[in-house]
Design a protein around this motif. Structure first.
Motif, PDB file in Angstrom:
ATOM      1  N   VAL A 249       0.840  -1.191   0.000  1.00  0.00           N
ATOM      2  CA  VAL A 249       0.000   0.000   0.000  1.00  0.00           C
ATOM      3  C   VAL A 249       0.877   1.243   0.000  1.00  0.00           C
ATOM      4  CG1 VAL A 249      -1.882  -1.167   1.200  1.00  0.00           C
ATOM      5  CG2 VAL A 249      -0.190   0.091   2.530  1.00  0.00           C
ATOM      6  N   HIS A 250       0.340   2.322  -0.543  1.00  0.00           N
ATOM      7  CA  HIS A 250       1.085   3.577  -0.621  1.00  0.00           C
ATOM      8  C   HIS A 250       0.253   4.706  -0.033  1.00  0.00           C
ATOM      9  CE1 HIS A 250       2.552   7.325  -2.534  1.00  0.00           C
ATOM     10  NE2 HIS A 250       3.726   6.754  -2.393  1.00  0.00           N
ATOM     11  N   LEU A 251       0.840   5.454   0.908  1.00  0.00           N
ATOM     12  CA  LEU A 251       0.157   6.585   1.525  1.00  0.00           C
ATOM     13  C   LEU A 251       0.547   7.864   0.798  1.00  0.00           C
ATOM     14  CD1 LEU A 251       0.434   5.804   5.343  1.00  0.00           C
ATOM     15  CD2 LEU A 251      -1.435   5.304   3.761  1.00  0.00           C
ATOM     16  N   ARG A 252      -0.455   8.662   0.468  1.00  0.00           N
ATOM     17  CA  ARG A 252      -0.233   9.906  -0.257  1.00  0.00           C
ATOM     18  C   ARG A 252       0.408  10.963   0.638  1.00  0.00           C
ATOM     19  NH1 ARG A 252      -3.364  11.153  -4.941  1.00  0.00           N
ATOM     20  NH2 ARG A 252      -4.283   9.272  -5.814  1.00  0.00           N
ATOM     21  N   SER A 253       1.175  11.839   0.023  1.00  0.00           N
ATOM     22  CA  SER A 253       1.759  12.964   0.736  1.00  0.00           C
ATOM     23  C   SER A 253       0.662  13.959   1.112  1.00  0.00           C
ATOM     24  CB  SER A 253       2.814  13.652  -0.130  1.00  0.00           C
ATOM     25  OG  SER A 253       3.873  12.769  -0.430  1.00  0.00           O
ATOM     26  N   PHE A 254       0.963  14.828   2.060  1.00  0.00           N
ATOM     27  CA  PHE A 254      -0.016  15.808   2.547  1.00  0.00           C
ATOM     28  C   PHE A 254      -0.545  16.668   1.405  1.00  0.00           C
ATOM     29  CE2 PHE A 254      -0.936  20.107   4.165  1.00  0.00           C
ATOM     30  CZ  PHE A 254      -1.944  19.810   5.071  1.00  0.00           C
ATOM     31  N   SER A 255       0.342  17.169   0.548  1.00  0.00           N
ATOM     32  CA  SER A 255      -0.076  18.067  -0.529  1.00  0.00           C
ATOM     33  C   SER A 255      -0.901  17.348  -1.587  1.00  0.00           C
ATOM     34  CB  SER A 255       1.146  18.717  -1.190  1.00  0.00           C
ATOM     35  OG  SER A 255       2.008  17.728  -1.723  1.00  0.00           O
ATOM     36  N   ALA A 256      -0.840  16.017  -1.639  1.00  0.00           N
ATOM     37  CA  ALA A 256      -1.616  15.248  -2.607  1.00  0.00           C
ATOM     38  C   ALA A 256      -2.969  14.832  -2.046  1.00  0.00           C
ATOM     39  CB  ALA A 256      -0.843  14.002  -3.038  1.00  0.00           C
ATOM     40  N   ARG A 257      -3.205  15.145  -0.778  1.00  0.00           N
ATOM     41  CA  ARG A 257      -4.504  14.838  -0.175  1.00  0.00           C
ATOM     42  C   ARG A 257      -5.544  15.846  -0.660  1.00  0.00           C
ATOM     43  NH1 ARG A 257      -5.476  11.942   4.487  1.00  0.00           N
ATOM     44  NH2 ARG A 257      -3.743  10.603   5.092  1.00  0.00           N
ATOM     45  N   PRO A 258      -6.815  15.463  -0.712  1.00  0.00           N
ATOM     46  CA  PRO A 258      -7.876  16.415  -1.063  1.00  0.00           C
ATOM     47  C   PRO A 258      -7.945  17.549  -0.054  1.00  0.00           C
ATOM     48  CG  PRO A 258      -8.681  14.154  -1.125  1.00  0.00           C
ATOM     49  CD  PRO A 258      -7.339  14.104  -0.502  1.00  0.00           C
ATOM     50  N   PHE A 259      -8.497  18.659  -0.493  1.00  0.00           N
ATOM     51  CA  PHE A 259      -8.628  19.847   0.357  1.00  0.00           C
ATOM     52  C   PHE A 259      -9.309  19.525   1.687  1.00  0.00           C
ATOM     53  CE2 PHE A 259     -11.694  23.233   1.524  1.00  0.00           C
ATOM     54  CZ  PHE A 259     -10.797  24.190   1.969  1.00  0.00           C
ATOM     55  N   SER A 260     -10.427  18.793   1.631  1.00  0.00           N
ATOM     56  CA  SER A 260     -11.192  18.522   2.852  1.00  0.00           C
ATOM     57  C   SER A 260     -10.375  17.715   3.852  1.00  0.00           C
ATOM     58  CB  SER A 260     -12.487  17.777   2.520  1.00  0.00           C
ATOM     59  OG  SER A 260     -12.211  16.566   1.852  1.00  0.00           O
ATOM     60  N   GLU A 261      -9.538  16.792   3.373  1.00  0.00           N
ATOM     61  CA  GLU A 261      -8.729  15.981   4.278  1.00  0.00           C
ATOM     62  C   GLU A 261      -7.591  16.797   4.894  1.00  0.00           C
ATOM     63  OE1 GLU A 261      -9.540  11.824   1.854  1.00  0.00           O
ATOM     64  OE2 GLU A 261      -7.495  12.316   2.444  1.00  0.00           O
ATOM     65  N   ARG A 262      -7.019  17.704   4.107  1.00  0.00           N
ATOM     66  CA  ARG A 262      -5.982  18.577   4.675  1.00  0.00           C
ATOM     67  C   ARG A 262      -6.563  19.443   5.783  1.00  0.00           C
ATOM     68  NH1 ARG A 262      -4.294  21.653  -0.238  1.00  0.00           N
ATOM     69  NH2 ARG A 262      -5.723  20.345  -1.405  1.00  0.00           N
ATOM     70  N   MET A 263      -7.776  19.951   5.565  1.00  0.00           N
ATOM     71  CA  MET A 263      -8.427  20.755   6.588  1.00  0.00           C
ATOM     72  C   MET A 263      -8.725  19.923   7.836  1.00  0.00           C
ATOM     73  SD  MET A 263      -8.723  23.929   5.612  1.00  0.00           S
ATOM     74  CE  MET A 263     -10.136  24.722   6.364  1.00  0.00           C
ATOM     75  N   GLN A 264      -9.124  18.679   7.647  1.00  0.00           N
ATOM     76  CA  GLN A 264      -9.383  17.798   8.787  1.00  0.00           C
ATOM     77  C   GLN A 264      -8.106  17.526   9.576  1.00  0.00           C
ATOM     78  OE1 GLN A 264     -11.878  14.219   8.070  1.00  0.00           O
ATOM     79  NE2 GLN A 264     -12.288  15.128   6.074  1.00  0.00           N
ATOM     80  N   LEU A 265      -6.998  17.339   8.871  1.00  0.00           N
ATOM     81  CA  LEU A 265      -5.725  17.085   9.534  1.00  0.00           C
ATOM     82  C   LEU A 265      -5.288  18.294  10.362  1.00  0.00           C
ATOM     83  CD1 LEU A 265      -3.937  15.236   6.602  1.00  0.00           C
ATOM     84  CD2 LEU A 265      -4.379  14.256   8.868  1.00  0.00           C
ATOM     85  N   ILE A 266      -5.484  19.495   9.812  1.00  0.00           N
ATOM     86  CA  ILE A 266      -5.133  20.724  10.545  1.00  0.00           C
ATOM     87  C   ILE A 266      -6.040  20.866  11.765  1.00  0.00           C
ATOM     88  CG2 ILE A 266      -5.097  23.247  10.417  1.00  0.00           C
ATOM     89  CD1 ILE A 266      -4.460  22.905   7.394  1.00  0.00           C
ATOM     90  N   ASP A 267      -7.317  20.686  11.555  1.00  0.00           N
ATOM     91  CA  ASP A 267      -8.292  20.806  12.646  1.00  0.00           C
ATOM     92  C   ASP A 267      -7.984  19.799  13.755  1.00  0.00           C
ATOM     93  OD1 ASP A 267     -11.153  21.795  13.489  1.00  0.00           O
ATOM     94  OD2 ASP A 267     -11.230  19.613  13.625  1.00  0.00           O
TER      95      ASP A 267
END
Length: 504
Positions: A249-267
Motif C-alpha cells: 500500500v502507498h500513503l499519499r503525501s499531505f499536498s496530494a490529499r484532497p482539500f477537505s482531508e488537509r483541513m481535517q488534519l489541521i483541525d
C-alpha cells in the motif's frame, strides 16, 4: 474470551460500589497498566464509568442489546479512510482478515505521511476483529538503529544462545519470539541487510528460525508482519523477499490529499494541542491558508510540528488569555511564506477550536460545488421541452462548460480527489489521439487535460440508470455527431483499459 471482556465481567461482579484499577489488576492477576488500558477502552465504548479522583473507582454499565452487532473499526481514526485512502484501508482490512494468520503488509510513502500510525491501527483493528488476542504484543523494530551493525540486528531479531559470541553470557529471546501471537512492525525496512532479509524470508516461508549460535533445533513463532519504507521496494529489497509480501500500500503525501482531508488534519492537530493546553484556540485565516497550501516536505509530521510550535509561541505570549489567538507570526519565520495562494481566489475562514472538543469546525468543502454543477447538467435533459431546440442546446452546452470549468479549477487547487495514475493517464491520451486522427479533430492541450479531469470525475458518478438513459437519449438527439464520436471514444477507452485489441 478477550482480555477486555474479562475486565468487564469482573466489573459486573463488583457491583455499584466500584473498584480501583489496582484492585482489579490484583484480582485478575494482570499488571495495573494493562488493566487501566482495558478500562479506558471500556470507557470509550460506554461499557464502564468512573468516579472520584485519587483513587478512581470503576463500575460497569449494562451492555446495550445491540452491542454485539457493533464492531469497532480502528481505521476510522485515519483521516481519509473513506476518501483518498479508502483503497489502502480496504487492502489493510483484507490482509488482517485473511485466514489463518493474515498476510504480510508493506507500507510505502514519504517521511511523515503516517506509516507508523497506520501500522498501529492495523494492530488495533486485528484486536477488534478478534483475529489476535486483545492483549497480543505489538513490537516495533526500527531497522535504521542497526544499519551499521547487522550482526546485532540478527541477535535482536532472532535471539542468540549463550556463548554465541563474545559477551553472550546467557540465552536471549529475539523479537520474533517476543511478538508471538501478535504483530512485529519493521520500520525503515530498507535498512535491513540482505543477509537478514534472507533469514527473514525463510521464517516467512517456514514459520521457524534459529537463534544465533543454535545449530540443531528450530524455533517457532506465530507472528504477523508489517513493513514500512520511504524507498522504492525494488531498489532496496531482494526480489525473493518482496515476493513474500503480497499486500503493498502507498500513503499519499499531505499536498496530494484532497482539500477537505488537509483541513481535517489541521483541525485535528489543533484540537490535540487545545486539549493539552486546556485552552480554546482561534486560528487566523492566514495561518489556516498557510498550513493548508504550503509545501510540506515532512508531510503530516511536519504539519503537527508547525502547529505545536505555533501554539507554543501563542501560549508563551498570552498564557493568561482564556482563548489563544494563533497568528502567522507564531509560525517559524522560514515558514511564513508570502506567496502561498488563497485557494479559489478567496481567503479560507479562520478556525475556532474548543479544548473540550464539543464544537466542530464546519467549512465549505469546495468539491460540493462540483456536485452542484453535475446536478445542473443532468437536470437539463429532464426538463420539459418547452423552449426552442437551439435554446435547449445552448443551455446544455453552457451547463457542461461550467461543469468542466469547475472540475479543472478543483483539480488545479488540489481540492478534488481523483483516482489518477500514470497508466490511466497514458491510456486515456492514447485513446484520444486515435479518435482525433480517425475523425480529423483538433483538440488543444488544455482541452485534453480538461477532458481527462472530467473523465476521471464523471467515471465515478453515482446516479440512476434511468437518469443516465434519459441524458444519453437527449444528447443523441441534440448533438448526434458529437454523441457518435463520444460513443466511439467510450468504446476505445474500454478496449484499452481492458487490454483488448480494438477497431472502429
Amino acid at each position: 474470551m478477550k482480555a477486555q471482556d474479562r475486565v468487564y465481567e469482573a466489573l459486573v461482579h463488583v457491583g455499584n460500589d466500584g473498584v480501583t484499577a489496582a484492585q482489579l489488576a490484583k484480582k485478575l492477576e494482570l499488571s495495573r497498566p494493562v488493566v487501566s488500558h482495558y478500562l479506558n477502552g471500556l470507557l470509550k465504548e460506554e461499557r464502564a464509568a468512573k468516579k472520584g479522583t485519587k483513587p478512581v473507582y470503576w463500575t460497569a454499565i449494562a451492555e446495550r442489546k445491540m452491542w454485539p452487532a457493533r464492531q469497532a473499526d480502528a481505521f476510522q481514526n485515519f483521516i481519509g479512510y473513506d476518501g483518498s485512502q479508502k483503497a489502502v484501508i480496504e487492502q489493510c482490512r483484507a490482509a488482517v482478515n485473511y485466514p489463518p494468520d493474515g498476510l504480510p503488509i508493506i507500507i510505502n510513502g514519504k517521511s511523515g505521511v503516517g506509516k507508523s500510525f497506520l501500522a498501529g491501527l492495523i494492530y488495533r483493528y486485528a484486536c477488534d476483529q478478534g483475529v489476535i488476542d486483545a492483549d497480543a504484543p505489538f513490537i516495533i523494530l526500527n531497522c535504521a538503529d542497526y544499519a551499521n551493525n547487522p550482526e546485532l540486528l540478527s541477535s535482536t531479531l532472532f535471539g542468540h544462545k549463550k556463548g554465541a559470541f563474545t559477551g553472550a553470557d546467557q540465552d536471549k529471546e529475539g523479537l520474533l519470539k517476543q511478538a508471538d501471537g501478535g504483530y512485529l512492525f519493521f520500520d525503515e525496512i530498507h535498512r535491513l541487510s540482505f543477509e537478514n532479509q534472507e533469514k527473514l524470508f525463510v521464517f516467512m516461508d517456514k514459520g521457524h528460525f534459529r537463534p544465533i549460535g543454535e545449530n540443531k533445533q528450530w524455533h517457532t513463532s506465530k507472528v504477523r508482519l508489517i513493513f514500512a519504507t520511504t524507498e522504492q521496494n525494488d531498489e532496496v529489497l531482494l526480489g525473493t523477499f518482496r515476493r513474500r509480501i503480497p499486500v503493498k500500500v502507498h500513503l499519499r503525501s499531505f499536498s496530494a490529499r484532497p482539500f477537505s482531508e488537509r483541513m481535517q488534519l489541521i483541525d485535528n492537530s489543533y484540537r490535540q494541542e487545545a486539549k493539552k493546553l486546556g485552552k480554546d484556540l482561534f486560528i487566523q485565516s492566514d495561518v489556516v491558508n498557510q498550513l493548508c497550501f504550503q509545501p510540506m516536505e515532512g508531510n503530516i509530521g511536519m504539519l503537527r510540528n508547525l502547529i505545536q510550535l505555533s501554539c507554543a509561541h501563542a501560549y508563551t505570549a498570552n498564557r493568561d488569555q482564556e482563548t489563544l489567538t494563533i497568528e502567522q507570526i507564531h509560525l517559524p519565520e522560514a515558514d511564513q511564506g508570502k506567496n502561498i495562494p488563497h485557494v479559489f481566489h478567496k481567503k479560507l475562514p479562520p478556525m475556532q477550536v474548543r479544548h473540550d472538543g464539543k464544537e466542530q469546525n464546519v467549512w465549505n468543502d469546495e468539491s460540493s460545488e462540483l456536485t452542484r454543477h453535475i446536478d445542473a447538467f443532468l437536470q437539463v435533459p429532464a426538463r420539459e421541452r418547452s423552449q426552442k431546440e437551439d435554446d435547449e442546446r445552448s443551455r446544455l452546452s453552457l451547463a457542461f462548460t461550467k461543469l468542466v470549468q469547475a472540475i479543472v479549477q478543483l483539480k488545479q487547487n488540489n481540492a478534488l480527489f481523483l483516482d489518477d495514475s500514470a497508466t490511466v493517464h497514458a491510456f486515456f491520451h492514447e485513446a484520444l489521439r486515435l479518435i482525433c486522427e480517425r475523425y480529423g479533430l483538433l483538440v488543444s492541450k488544455a482541452s485534453k487535460e480538461a477532458m481527462y479531469a472530467a473523465f476521471l470525475s464523471l467515471n465515478d458518478l453515482q446516479c440512476s440508470k434511468e437518469q443516465l438513459k434519459e441524458s444519453e437519449k437527449y444528447l443523441a438527439q441534440s448533438f448526434p455527431k458529437a454523441h457518435y464520436v463520444a460513443e466511439k471514444f467510450s468504446e476505445k477507452t474500454a478496449d484499452i483499459m481492458g487490454g483488448r485489441a480494438s477497431g472502429f
